[in-house]
Design a protein around this motif. Sequence first.
Motif, PDB file in Angstrom:
ATOM      1  N   VAL A 254       0.829  -1.203   0.000  1.00  0.00           N
ATOM      2  CA  VAL A 254       0.000   0.000   0.000  1.00  0.00           C
ATOM      3  C   VAL A 254       0.866   1.256   0.000  1.00  0.00           C
ATOM      4  CG1 VAL A 254      -1.931  -1.145   1.145  1.00  0.00           C
ATOM      5  CG2 VAL A 254      -0.226   0.024   2.522  1.00  0.00           C
ATOM      6  N   ASP A 255       0.396   2.270  -0.732  1.00  0.00           N
ATOM      7  CA  ASP A 255       1.101   3.544  -0.759  1.00  0.00           C
ATOM      8  C   ASP A 255       0.600   4.433   0.379  1.00  0.00           C
ATOM      9  OD1 ASP A 255      -1.390   4.506  -1.571  1.00  0.00           O
ATOM     10  OD2 ASP A 255      -0.823   4.639  -3.684  1.00  0.00           O
ATOM     11  N   THR A 256       1.108   5.651   0.435  1.00  0.00           N
ATOM     12  CA  THR A 256       0.761   6.557   1.536  1.00  0.00           C
ATOM     13  C   THR A 256      -0.732   6.847   1.581  1.00  0.00           C
ATOM     14  OG1 THR A 256       2.944   7.598   1.408  1.00  0.00           O
ATOM     15  CG2 THR A 256       1.208   8.825   2.546  1.00  0.00           C
ATOM     16  N   LYS A 257      -1.327   7.117   0.418  1.00  0.00           N
ATOM     17  CA  LYS A 257      -2.747   7.472   0.359  1.00  0.00           C
ATOM     18  C   LYS A 257      -3.626   6.338   0.882  1.00  0.00           C
ATOM     19  CE  LYS A 257      -4.863   7.376  -3.619  1.00  0.00           C
ATOM     20  NZ  LYS A 257      -5.295   7.706  -5.002  1.00  0.00           N
ATOM     21  N   VAL A 258      -3.359   5.135   0.424  1.00  0.00           N
ATOM     22  CA  VAL A 258      -4.181   3.993   0.838  1.00  0.00           C
ATOM     23  C   VAL A 258      -3.921   3.630   2.296  1.00  0.00           C
ATOM     24  CG1 VAL A 258      -4.679   1.554   0.419  1.00  0.00           C
ATOM     25  CG2 VAL A 258      -4.345   3.099  -1.512  1.00  0.00           C
ATOM     26  N   SER A 259      -2.665   3.738   2.733  1.00  0.00           N
ATOM     27  CA  SER A 259      -2.345   3.398   4.126  1.00  0.00           C
ATOM     28  C   SER A 259      -3.097   4.307   5.095  1.00  0.00           C
ATOM     29  CB  SER A 259      -0.835   3.495   4.373  1.00  0.00           C
ATOM     30  OG  SER A 259      -0.385   4.833   4.323  1.00  0.00           O
ATOM     31  N   GLU A 260      -3.277   5.569   4.717  1.00  0.00           N
ATOM     32  CA  GLU A 260      -4.031   6.495   5.569  1.00  0.00           C
ATOM     33  C   GLU A 260      -5.498   6.087   5.645  1.00  0.00           C
ATOM     34  OE1 GLU A 260      -3.321  10.271   3.796  1.00  0.00           O
ATOM     35  OE2 GLU A 260      -1.312  10.499   4.660  1.00  0.00           O
ATOM     36  N   LYS A 261      -6.045   5.652   4.525  1.00  0.00           N
ATOM     37  CA  LYS A 261      -7.456   5.274   4.496  1.00  0.00           C
ATOM     38  C   LYS A 261      -7.712   3.960   5.232  1.00  0.00           C
ATOM     39  CE  LYS A 261      -8.779   7.811   0.342  1.00  0.00           C
ATOM     40  NZ  LYS A 261      -7.679   8.770   0.452  1.00  0.00           N
ATOM     41  N   LEU A 262      -6.754   3.038   5.153  1.00  0.00           N
ATOM     42  CA  LEU A 262      -6.928   1.738   5.801  1.00  0.00           C
ATOM     43  C   LEU A 262      -6.296   1.683   7.190  1.00  0.00           C
ATOM     44  CD1 LEU A 262      -6.396  -0.757   2.829  1.00  0.00           C
ATOM     45  CD2 LEU A 262      -8.533   0.097   3.801  1.00  0.00           C
ATOM     46  N   GLN A 263      -5.703   2.797   7.603  1.00  0.00           N
ATOM     47  CA  GLN A 263      -5.095   2.901   8.937  1.00  0.00           C
ATOM     48  C   GLN A 263      -4.056   1.804   9.169  1.00  0.00           C
ATOM     49  OE1 GLN A 263      -8.195   3.218  11.944  1.00  0.00           O
ATOM     50  NE2 GLN A 263      -9.413   4.574  10.644  1.00  0.00           N
ATOM     51  N   CYS A 264      -3.150   1.683   8.199  1.00  0.00           N
ATOM     52  CA  CYS A 264      -2.059   0.720   8.327  1.00  0.00           C
ATOM     53  C   CYS A 264      -0.772   1.374   7.834  1.00  0.00           C
ATOM     54  CB  CYS A 264      -2.355  -0.560   7.540  1.00  0.00           C
ATOM     55  SG  CYS A 264      -2.507  -0.331   5.757  1.00  0.00           S
ATOM     56  N   GLU A 265       0.340   0.696   8.040  1.00  0.00           N
ATOM     57  CA  GLU A 265       1.627   1.262   7.665  1.00  0.00           C
ATOM     58  C   GLU A 265       1.800   1.297   6.149  1.00  0.00           C
ATOM     59  OE1 GLU A 265       4.608  -1.108   9.483  1.00  0.00           O
ATOM     60  OE2 GLU A 265       3.897  -0.764  11.525  1.00  0.00           O
ATOM     61  N   LYS A 266       2.468   2.342   5.675  1.00  0.00           N
ATOM     62  CA  LYS A 266       2.842   2.405   4.266  1.00  0.00           C
ATOM     63  C   LYS A 266       3.772   1.226   3.957  1.00  0.00           C
ATOM     64  CE  LYS A 266       5.465   5.200   0.968  1.00  0.00           C
ATOM     65  NZ  LYS A 266       6.301   6.410   0.774  1.00  0.00           N
ATOM     66  N   GLY A 267       3.560   0.587   2.811  1.00  0.00           N
ATOM     67  CA  GLY A 267       4.372  -0.562   2.439  1.00  0.00           C
ATOM     68  C   GLY A 267       3.821  -1.883   2.925  1.00  0.00           C
ATOM     69  N   ARG A 268       2.744  -1.841   3.719  1.00  0.00           N
ATOM     70  CA  ARG A 268       2.130  -3.069   4.222  1.00  0.00           C
ATOM     71  C   ARG A 268       1.565  -3.878   3.051  1.00  0.00           C
ATOM     72  NH1 ARG A 268       2.233  -5.876   8.831  1.00  0.00           N
ATOM     73  NH2 ARG A 268       1.930  -4.001  10.088  1.00  0.00           N
ATOM     74  N   LEU A 269       1.684  -5.192   3.119  1.00  0.00           N
ATOM     75  CA  LEU A 269       1.139  -6.047   2.067  1.00  0.00           C
ATOM     76  C   LEU A 269      -0.391  -6.016   2.093  1.00  0.00           C
ATOM     77  CD1 LEU A 269       3.456  -9.187   2.282  1.00  0.00           C
ATOM     78  CD2 LEU A 269       3.470  -7.410   0.533  1.00  0.00           C
ATOM     79  N   ALA A 270      -0.975  -6.015   0.914  1.00  0.00           N
ATOM     80  CA  ALA A 270      -2.432  -6.009   0.785  1.00  0.00           C
ATOM     81  C   ALA A 270      -2.804  -6.772  -0.481  1.00  0.00           C
ATOM     82  CB  ALA A 270      -2.954  -4.578   0.727  1.00  0.00           C
ATOM     83  N   LEU A 271      -4.102  -6.984  -0.660  1.00  0.00           N
ATOM     84  CA  LEU A 271      -4.603  -7.628  -1.872  1.00  0.00           C
ATOM     85  C   LEU A 271      -5.375  -6.609  -2.699  1.00  0.00           C
ATOM     86  CD1 LEU A 271      -5.941 -11.045  -0.525  1.00  0.00           C
ATOM     87  CD2 LEU A 271      -3.843 -10.641  -1.813  1.00  0.00           C
ATOM     88  N   SER A 272      -5.026  -6.529  -3.970  1.00  0.00           N
ATOM     89  CA  SER A 272      -5.768  -5.695  -4.904  1.00  0.00           C
ATOM     90  C   SER A 272      -6.674  -6.608  -5.728  1.00  0.00           C
ATOM     91  CB  SER A 272      -4.809  -4.941  -5.830  1.00  0.00           C
ATOM     92  OG  SER A 272      -5.527  -4.286  -6.860  1.00  0.00           O
ATOM     93  N   ILE A 273      -7.981  -6.342  -5.677  1.00  0.00           N
ATOM     94  CA  ILE A 273      -8.956  -7.195  -6.365  1.00  0.00           C
ATOM     95  C   ILE A 273      -9.687  -6.373  -7.417  1.00  0.00           C
ATOM     96  CG2 ILE A 273     -10.968  -8.694  -6.080  1.00  0.00           C
ATOM     97  CD1 ILE A 273     -10.088  -8.986  -3.117  1.00  0.00           C
ATOM     98  N   GLN A 274      -9.469  -6.721  -8.672  1.00  0.00           N
ATOM     99  CA  GLN A 274     -10.200  -6.089  -9.771  1.00  0.00           C
ATOM    100  C   GLN A 274     -11.405  -6.969 -10.092  1.00  0.00           C
ATOM    101  OE1 GLN A 274      -7.726  -4.610 -13.125  1.00  0.00           O
ATOM    102  NE2 GLN A 274      -6.005  -5.467 -11.974  1.00  0.00           N
ATOM    103  N   ARG A 275     -12.569  -6.371 -10.069  1.00  0.00           N
ATOM    104  CA  ARG A 275     -13.806  -7.141 -10.234  1.00  0.00           C
ATOM    105  C   ARG A 275     -14.656  -6.520 -11.342  1.00  0.00           C
ATOM    106  NH1 ARG A 275     -17.150 -10.140  -5.914  1.00  0.00           N
ATOM    107  NH2 ARG A 275     -19.303 -10.035  -6.616  1.00  0.00           N
TER     108      ARG A 275
END
Length: 244
Positions: free
Chosen positions: A193-214
């Motif tokens: 996750v980048d800075t923008k997404v980490s702020e929204k998900l309340q987690c550290e920048k660089g944290r592993l996440a799953l990107s799901i395109q639907r």
Amino acid sequence: MKKVDKTSSVSIHIQLQSIIKDMIESGELKEGDVLLPEREICKEQEISRMTVNKAINALVSEGILYRKQGKGTFVAQKKKKYQFNNVKGFTEVMKSRGIDIKTDIIKFEILNPDDIIMEKLGITDKRENVYKIKRIRYVENEPFGYEIAYIPEKVCGGMTKGMLDDNSLYKILENEYGYKVARVEQIIDPIQVDTKVSEKLQCEKGRLALSIQRTSYTEDEKIIEYTVTIIRSDKYQYEINIGM
């Protein structure tokens, strides 16, 4: 703590990861417990600091442990597992299981899509507009996912932000506009996750996440929705069951 086996063909850092995981699974280490300092693990296991650090870093990346600067390494909250095995929407699935959810719509707009979104939605006329909806999904008051949905305006003309408040998009498409989702295609990728997404998900920048395109289709293969959702993987698992 169980000792590593230095005669084993399994790498020492992998063994140490398994030992710590077993301690958590057995309840010897509980959520919020502090792990022994790395230097003490080195001494107890008679292995190098580099090996211990490698094992702990791997467990932090998996979301099993987390660090607090100046305080140590702690056992993280156990990941919650959610299954998505059909074409129901997120809201509908969670409510059917009695899970407390909330949706925060942070942006709702109508715009002219770029070439990428036009292709995803099968739009050929550049004059066509789409709804772009950004939402943060909460499960039991914790951020679960950050979602950006694109829907052709001609599919659901007149849709308002208020219609989506804690309501299933799929139910709105079906009940208000007569479009029933018959099948979906999903592409799942691991990301950091980048800075923008980490702020929204309340987690550290660089944290592993799953990107799901639907991409959602009707019975006549009409595309009515394209959504990208980023789900935290430090606290949640995404499980898919495939029947044969």
